[in-house]
Design a protein around this motif. Structure first.
Motif, mmCIF file in Angstrom:
data_model
loop_
_atom_site.group_PDB
_atom_site.id
_atom_site.type_symbol
_atom_site.label_atom_id
_atom_site.label_comp_id
_atom_site.label_asym_id
_atom_site.label_seq_id
_atom_site.Cartn_x
_atom_site.Cartn_y
_atom_site.Cartn_z
ATOM 1 N N ILE A 167 0.842 -1.197 0.000
ATOM 2 C CA ILE A 167 0.000 0.000 0.000
ATOM 3 C C ILE A 167 0.876 1.246 0.000
ATOM 4 N N LYS A 168 0.224 2.376 0.187
ATOM 5 C CA LYS A 168 0.954 3.642 0.187
ATOM 6 C C LYS A 168 1.399 3.979 1.608
ATOM 7 N N GLY A 169 2.624 4.419 1.745
ATOM 8 C CA GLY A 169 3.147 4.737 3.067
ATOM 9 C C GLY A 169 2.639 6.069 3.587
ATOM 10 N N THR A 170 2.757 6.238 4.887
ATOM 11 C CA THR A 170 2.429 7.524 5.483
ATOM 12 C C THR A 170 3.614 7.967 6.321
ATOM 13 N N PRO A 171 3.993 9.235 6.198
ATOM 14 C CA PRO A 171 5.160 9.701 6.957
ATOM 15 C C PRO A 171 4.873 9.791 8.460
ATOM 16 N N GLU A 172 3.603 9.901 8.813
ATOM 17 C CA GLU A 172 3.247 9.981 10.239
ATOM 18 C C GLU A 172 3.366 8.602 10.880
ATOM 19 N N GLY A 173 3.331 8.569 12.186
ATOM 20 C CA GLY A 173 3.258 7.299 12.883
ATOM 21 C C GLY A 173 4.558 6.530 12.872
ATOM 22 N N ALA A 174 4.429 5.204 12.935
ATOM 23 C CA ALA A 174 5.616 4.369 13.015
ATOM 24 C C ALA A 174 6.362 4.377 11.691
ATOM 25 N N ARG A 175 7.602 3.941 11.749
ATOM 26 C CA ARG A 175 8.412 3.799 10.545
ATOM 27 C C ARG A 175 7.809 2.699 9.668
ATOM 28 N N PRO A 446 -5.382 10.910 13.127
ATOM 29 C CA PRO A 446 -6.170 12.116 12.812
ATOM 30 C C PRO A 446 -7.522 11.814 12.178
ATOM 31 N N PHE A 447 -7.923 10.531 12.148
ATOM 32 C CA PHE A 447 -9.241 10.185 11.608
ATOM 33 C C PHE A 447 -10.230 9.930 12.734
ATOM 34 N N THR A 448 -9.731 10.083 13.962
ATOM 35 C CA THR A 448 -10.566 9.932 15.144
ATOM 36 C C THR A 448 -11.493 11.131 15.280
ATOM 37 N N ALA A 449 -12.755 10.841 15.619
ATOM 38 C CA ALA A 449 -13.706 11.943 15.795
ATOM 39 C C ALA A 449 -13.521 12.568 17.172
ATOM 40 N N PRO A 450 -13.578 13.894 17.218
ATOM 41 C CA PRO A 450 -13.573 14.553 18.525
ATOM 42 C C PRO A 450 -14.877 14.224 19.256
ATOM 43 N N MET A 451 -14.848 14.381 20.571
ATOM 44 C CA MET A 451 -16.044 14.153 21.377
ATOM 45 C C MET A 451 -17.173 15.047 20.886
ATOM 46 N N PHE A 496 -7.258 18.371 10.035
ATOM 47 C CA PHE A 496 -5.948 18.447 9.367
ATOM 48 C C PHE A 496 -5.371 19.855 9.510
ATOM 49 N N GLU A 497 -6.241 20.835 9.365
ATOM 50 C CA GLU A 497 -5.816 22.217 9.481
ATOM 51 C C GLU A 497 -5.270 22.496 10.878
ATOM 52 N N MET A 498 -6.019 22.024 11.894
ATOM 53 C CA MET A 498 -5.597 22.220 13.277
ATOM 54 C C MET A 498 -4.211 21.604 13.492
ATOM 55 N N LEU A 499 -3.939 20.492 12.798
ATOM 56 C CA LEU A 499 -2.654 19.813 12.963
ATOM 57 C C LEU A 499 -1.558 20.479 12.137
ATOM 58 N N GLY A 500 -1.920 21.551 11.497
ATOM 59 C CA GLY A 500 -0.911 22.307 10.764
ATOM 60 C C GLY A 500 -0.541 21.695 9.427
ATOM 61 N N MET A 501 -1.442 20.864 8.850
ATOM 62 C CA MET A 501 -1.137 20.272 7.548
ATOM 63 C C MET A 501 -1.725 21.149 6.441
ATOM 64 N N SER A 502 -0.908 21.408 5.441
ATOM 65 C CA SER A 502 -1.375 22.230 4.323
ATOM 66 C C SER A 502 -2.283 21.385 3.426
ATOM 67 N N VAL A 506 -2.114 17.295 2.702
ATOM 68 C CA VAL A 506 -3.265 16.412 2.866
ATOM 69 C C VAL A 506 -3.542 15.684 1.559
ATOM 70 N N GLU A 507 -3.520 16.451 0.453
ATOM 71 C CA GLU A 507 -3.810 15.861 -0.852
ATOM 72 C C GLU A 507 -2.791 14.771 -1.175
ATOM 73 N N GLU A 508 -1.519 15.062 -0.906
ATOM 74 C CA GLU A 508 -0.477 14.113 -1.270
ATOM 75 C C GLU A 508 -0.584 12.833 -0.443
ATOM 76 N N GLN A 509 -0.824 13.004 0.872
ATOM 77 C CA GLN A 509 -0.800 11.829 1.739
ATOM 78 C C GLN A 509 -2.133 11.092 1.783
ATOM 79 N N PHE A 510 -3.215 11.858 1.897
ATOM 80 C CA PHE A 510 -4.509 11.222 2.149
ATOM 81 C C PHE A 510 -5.571 11.614 1.122
#
Length: 586
Positions: A167-175, A446-451, A496-502, A506-510
């Motif tokens: 699959i496609k890798g994600t820079p976040e999280g574990a290696r 970051p796909f977790t819903a806030p309360m 995503f915005e709150m996390l400071g992602m442009s 977002v488009e590139e990763q997700f």
RNA sequence: GGCGCUGUAGCUCAGUUGGUUAGAGCGCCGCCCUGUCACGGCGGAGGUCGUGGGUUCGAGCCCCAUCAGCGUCGCCA
């Protein structure tokens, strides 16, 4: 002639002909009579060779781990020679025909002993290690657990969907573990750290109830409870509340424990993250025992004890934990305990021994009988116990006290491995502060819903926002996490915005995922549980090696296959990891 | 990447303040043994003390480095 397994024969089979196949577990050669314990996955049966039969002369040369097929007659053992420690111990097979299917070299360690050889030897000769009854039992239990899970979800109309390994890798999280692409030079697949986004896409695709026994890979350093590749029970459901997810997962574990271990589990206690930290000093509390932490800072409001005073004045806290029977410790033993505490990150530790002949303390001048009493009361301590007190900043002090709580329980024998105490931890904070950068990062993903009802905090006070996230914990191990996911594209974008992602990041990763949310994503949520850990705890083991057929060492090597290994030049060229022949010449 | 523990016979381990020829149990090999089940008896083989360097008259033991396994912290959104 009927073939039986080596665990099957009973007194009722007396007189019947039987064929057994298995390995020579042990031989007892009496000269004129030879006993062999024949072993297979199912158990051990004693087979007997006596000199009347032609097989006897061959039997004299049998050795450990030779593979046999024997035919003969089942007979009751002579009165007084039954072996009550074997399920088949009332009978034996009188061998008439012996076929030696294969010989074995003398094994590098004895398969017929309980004690573990050195780990690296076990791993190098894993096929022999796995022959040992303990490992056969553990892997059988593991199989039954997985079978029970599949049956449970099948009955509830979940379907198992296989998600890809490339699959496609994600820079976040574990290696990520990366796999180079042959067809697209310079690009890489990643092996999944979990099927997270794919299972969410299965919900968007309308499958409603998904499960998978999913293999996951993370290129991070190992621990006794962490392997680079592992198996999780992955579950996702649509149109569900958090309550429904907790209910189905808890029911699943209850079903598994009943089916596999014949144990009835009580309803899992629940606690909010903040309460878990206060009561146990960790988000994965071991609730097999009490010994809950308690704040005692208020009892030192007017203390002259400089250590506590300064911590309290700077907004810190004093936290106590009870040590049952701890008053009997010597000064030297208390000193060692202080060292343990420092090892666990404590700045220091004050001990108070509630001895029969009065109170003794490492801060004797400040903590006498009068001061000790209310602390003891709050910690539910009695005469003969000791109290351990820690002072530090609010976050750190609970963590340290929690580690010592666990150590005390170990010393007091309160961590029994045949005791299974599940619990839920809920209401996690959405964000945490990254220790390196000091910036807020998602505590989970970051796909977790806030309360519900806290979305306005995204802009106002994001650090106070909580997540619809929950962990299942067993005996102090985190079995896994789940959450209600975000299904509204605009909320996902705000996060995503709150996390400071442009927008570009977002488009590139997700991009593929955010696009999917735009086409009618149903509300959904789910969970993933670590099957290796579940199996480990169910088997009463303390290392994942004991429930994984072919585990990796702490340095991520497979000692049997000797992996990882270098690749050939041709392979490397094909994968564009070396210049090709042509461009080398050119 | 940091810290800690371990490494001695095929296996599990012991090995005293640095001192003669490094031991035990199991396994292995040979002989004996008809009711054992960790069978028993007699005899035997088997060791570069993880590796490399150093200190010393002398090192399994002390020092440094290194390798491996394990534990732990970092790490594991």
């Amino acid at each position: 002639m009927k073939r039986f397994s080596c665990g099957a024969l009973r007194a009722a089979n007396d007189g019947t002909g039987a064929e057994l196949c298995g390995w020579v577990h042990r031989r007892r050669d009496h000269g004129g009579l030879i006993f062999i314990d024949l072993r297979d996955r199912d158990g051990i049966t004693q087979i007997v060779f006596d000199p009347q039969h032609a097989a006897f002369s061959d039997a004299e040369h049998l050795r450990s781990e030779d593979v046999l097929r024997v035919r003969g007659r089942v007979r009751k053992r002579p009165a007084g020679t039954e072996n009550t420690r074997l399920a088949t111990g009332d009978v034996e097979l009188a061998v008439e025909e012996l076929e030696i299917l294969n010989r074995s070299q003398v094994p590098p360690f004895q398969v017929n002993l309980e004690e573990n050889p050195e780990e690296s030897l076990r791993l190098e000769y894993r096929y022999l290690d796995l022959r040992r009854p303990r490992m056969q039992r553990n892997l059988t239990i593991r199989h039954r657990i997985i079978k029970a899970m599949r049956d449970f979800f099948d009955e509830r109309e979940f379907i198992e969907i296989e998600t890809p390994m490339l699959i496609k890798g994600t820079p976040e999280g574990a290696r990520d573990y990366l796999v180079p692409s042959r067809l697209y030079p310079g690009t890489f697949y990643a092996l999944p750290q979990s099927p997270q986004l794919l299972k969410q896409i299965c919900m968007i695709a309308g499958f409603g109830r998904y499960m998978q026994i999913a293999r996951c890979m993370r290129d991070e350093d190992l621990r006794s409870d962490r392997q680079p590749e592992f198996t999780q029970l992955d579950v996702e459901m649509s149109f569900c509340s958090q309550e429904e997810v907790l209910d189905v997962m808890e029911s699943c574990m209850r079903f598994v424990w009943k089916r596999v271990l014949s144990l009835e589990l009580a309803p899992f206690p629940r606690m909010a993250f903040a309460d878990a930290m206060e009561r146990f000093g960790t988000d994965k509390p071991d609730v097999r025992f009490g010994l809950e932490l308690a704040r005692v800072g208020d009892l030192f409001a007017s203390t002259e004890f400089a250590v506590f005073k300064s911590v309290l004045e700077s907004g810190g806290e004093v936290v106590g934990v009870r040590y049952p029977g701890g008053a009997a410790l010597s000064r030297r033993e208390f000193d060692a305990l202080v060292d343990d505490a420092k090892q666990s990150g404590a700045k220091g530790m004050v001990w108070v021994a509630l001895g029969a002949d009065g109170v003794k303390s490492s801060a004797q001048r400040f903590i006498g009988e009068a001061q000790a009493d209310p602390i003891a009361q709050r910690l539910r301590a009695e005469r003969g116990d000791a109290l351990l007190l820690f002072a530090d900043e609010r976050d750190a002090v609970f963590t340290v006290a929690g580690k010592m709580r666990s150590e005390i329980a170990r010393r007091c024998g309160l961590r029994r491995d045949d005791d299974f105490a599940f619990c839920w931890v809920t209401d996690f904070p959405y964000l945490e502060i990254d220790a390196e950068t000091g910036k807020p990062v998602p505590a989970h993903h970051p796909f977790t819903a806030p309360m519900e009802g806290e979305w306005d905090l995204i802009e106002r006070d994001p650090l106070r926002m909580r997540a619809q996230h929950y962990d299942m914990v067993l005996n102090g191990y985190e079995l896994g996490s789940g959450s209600i996911r975000i299904h509204k594209p605009e909320l996902q974008r705000r996060i995503f915005e709150m996390l400071g992602m442009s927008r570009e990041q977002v488009e590139e990763q997700f991009g593929f995922f955010v696009r999917a949310l735009d086409y009618g994503a149903p509300p959904h949520g789910g969970m993933a549980l670590g099957i290796d850990r579940i199996a480990m705890i169910a088997c009463g083991e303390e290392n994942l090696h004991e429930v994984i057929a072919f585990p990796k060492t702490q340095t991520a090597r497979d000692l049997m296959m000797d992996a990882p290994a270098p690749a050939s030049e041709k392979q490397l060229r094909d994968l564009h990891l070396l210049p090709s022949q042509r461009s080398q010449r050119g």
